[in-house]
Design a protein around this motif. Structure first.
Motif, PDB file in Angstrom:
ATOM      1  N   ILE A 147      48.768 -22.917   8.730  1.00 41.96           N
ATOM      2  CA  ILE A 147      50.180 -22.958   9.143  1.00 41.96           C
ATOM      3  C   ILE A 147      50.984 -21.862   8.462  1.00 41.96           C
ATOM      4  O   ILE A 147      51.746 -21.141   9.113  1.00 41.96           O
ATOM      5  CB  ILE A 147      50.791 -24.351   8.859  1.00 41.96           C
ATOM      6  N   ILE A 148      50.818 -21.707   7.148  1.00 41.57           N
ATOM      7  CA  ILE A 148      51.658 -20.714   6.466  1.00 41.57           C
ATOM      8  C   ILE A 148      51.222 -19.285   6.806  1.00 41.57           C
ATOM      9  O   ILE A 148      52.062 -18.396   6.909  1.00 41.57           O
ATOM     10  CB  ILE A 148      51.748 -20.948   4.943  1.00 41.57           C
ATOM     11  N   LYS A 149      49.935 -19.067   7.002  1.00 42.42           N
ATOM     12  CA  LYS A 149      49.491 -17.729   7.419  1.00 42.42           C
ATOM     13  C   LYS A 149      50.024 -17.395   8.802  1.00 42.42           C
ATOM     14  O   LYS A 149      50.493 -16.285   9.052  1.00 42.42           O
ATOM     15  CB  LYS A 149      47.969 -17.627   7.377  1.00 42.42           C
ATOM     16  N   ASP A 150      49.947 -18.369   9.723  1.00 41.11           N
ATOM     17  CA  ASP A 150      50.467 -18.152  11.077  1.00 41.11           C
ATOM     18  C   ASP A 150      51.975 -17.918  11.082  1.00 41.11           C
ATOM     19  O   ASP A 150      52.497 -17.221  11.945  1.00 41.11           O
ATOM     20  CB  ASP A 150      50.133 -19.347  11.981  1.00 41.11           C
ATOM     21  N   ALA A 151      52.667 -18.496  10.104  1.00 44.61           N
ATOM     22  CA  ALA A 151      54.123 -18.314  10.005  1.00 44.61           C
ATOM     23  C   ALA A 151      54.495 -16.974   9.378  1.00 44.61           C
ATOM     24  O   ALA A 151      55.655 -16.593   9.374  1.00 44.61           O
ATOM     25  CB  ALA A 151      54.735 -19.452   9.191  1.00 44.61           C
ATOM     26  N   GLY A 152      53.524 -16.277   8.823  1.00 45.10           N
ATOM     27  CA  GLY A 152      53.804 -14.974   8.225  1.00 45.10           C
ATOM     28  C   GLY A 152      54.012 -14.989   6.724  1.00 45.10           C
ATOM     29  O   GLY A 152      54.397 -13.975   6.135  1.00 45.10           O
ATOM     30  N   VAL A 153      53.768 -16.119   6.086  1.00 41.70           N
ATOM     31  CA  VAL A 153      53.910 -16.203   4.634  1.00 41.70           C
ATOM     32  C   VAL A 153      52.834 -15.335   3.997  1.00 41.70           C
ATOM     33  O   VAL A 153      51.664 -15.379   4.378  1.00 41.70           O
ATOM     34  CB  VAL A 153      53.794 -17.670   4.155  1.00 41.70           C
ATOM     35  N   GLN A 154      53.234 -14.529   3.017  1.00 39.67           N
ATOM     36  CA  GLN A 154      52.298 -13.595   2.377  1.00 39.67           C
ATOM     37  C   GLN A 154      51.968 -13.942   0.941  1.00 39.67           C
ATOM     38  O   GLN A 154      51.077 -13.351   0.355  1.00 39.67           O
ATOM     39  CB  GLN A 154      52.872 -12.177   2.450  1.00 39.67           C
ATOM     40  N   GLY A 155      52.698 -14.876   0.370  1.00 37.34           N
ATOM     41  CA  GLY A 155      52.441 -15.260  -1.007  1.00 37.34           C
ATOM     42  C   GLY A 155      52.619 -16.749  -1.181  1.00 37.34           C
ATOM     43  O   GLY A 155      53.297 -17.412  -0.395  1.00 37.34           O
ATOM     44  N   LEU A 156      51.981 -17.275  -2.207  1.00 39.56           N
ATOM     45  CA  LEU A 156      52.021 -18.709  -2.442  1.00 39.56           C
ATOM     46  C   LEU A 156      52.141 -18.973  -3.933  1.00 39.56           C
ATOM     47  O   LEU A 156      51.367 -18.439  -4.733  1.00 39.56           O
ATOM     48  CB  LEU A 156      50.744 -19.353  -1.898  1.00 39.56           C
ATOM     49  N   VAL A 157      53.124 -19.796  -4.314  1.00 46.08           N
ATOM     50  CA  VAL A 157      53.320 -20.219  -5.696  1.00 46.08           C
ATOM     51  C   VAL A 157      53.137 -21.735  -5.728  1.00 46.08           C
ATOM     52  O   VAL A 157      53.885 -22.465  -5.081  1.00 46.08           O
ATOM     53  CB  VAL A 157      54.735 -19.861  -6.214  1.00 46.08           C
TER      54      VAL A 157
END
Length: 174
Positions: A30-40
């Motif tokens: 989901i987050i990759k498909d949304a375009g999120v590039q980083g994760l904390v």
């Protein structure tokens, strides 16, 4: 969707439990498909991060993290180091109860050449100024922004207050 309109990378901050509840694989898709590039994910131990790692995964360290452990953490990540100052836990406080500059510098010089951003409880321009004086590469402000938006009478008012607040933090660096 907001992400295509932004010119800067977007990182998502989440605690581990909501990720587990959604399902790690589903969450990451989901987050990759949304375009999120980083994760904390500040509460996940290093040993459980492999499946969560992205090109810009950020892992948490503290001033009390042993140097050997910090070296393991920074070698596992691609992004910056999140140095959480746990003694600065009461962000409502009017006093700046901060880690010493030698502690922040020790973490930078002994364990990594990667950028180090200091967070946990930063809510005032004087906090940002202090962290910059320590030589940190960045400052993480989270709870103060969430509180500001949550206390606003409307989303529009919240965004205006957020703009004023972030400008005051930036001005502390000039």
């Amino acid at each position: 969707m907001v992400l295509p309109q932004l010119s800067c990378p977007v990182s998502l901050f989440s605690y581990y439990n909501p990720i587990l509840q959604r399902g790690i694989g589903k969450f990451m898709t989901i987050i990759k498909d949304a375009g999120v590039q980083g994760l904390v994910v500040p509460d996940v131990p290093l040993e459980e991060t492999e499946i969560l790692r992205m090109e810009s995964t950020v892992l948490l360290t503290t001033p009390t993290t042993p140097t050997d452990r910090m070296k393991s953490i920074v070698s596992a990540l691609e992004g910056f180091v999140y140095l959480g100052e746990l003694r600065w836990s009461d962000w409502y406080s009017h006093r700046c109860q901060c880690l010493s500059s030698d502690s922040a510098t020790r973490h930078q010089t002994e364990a990594t050449s990667k950028p180090v951003a200091v967070g946990f409880g930063i809510s005032k321009p004087e906090h940002v100024k202090q962290v910059a004086e320590w030589g940190a590469d960045g400052v993480i402000v989270g709870s103060a922004m969430v509180k500001l938006l949550g206390d606003a009478k409307s989303p529009e008012e919240g965004l205006k207050e957020l703009e004023t607040f972030t400008k005051s933090l930036k001005a502390a660096l000039i």
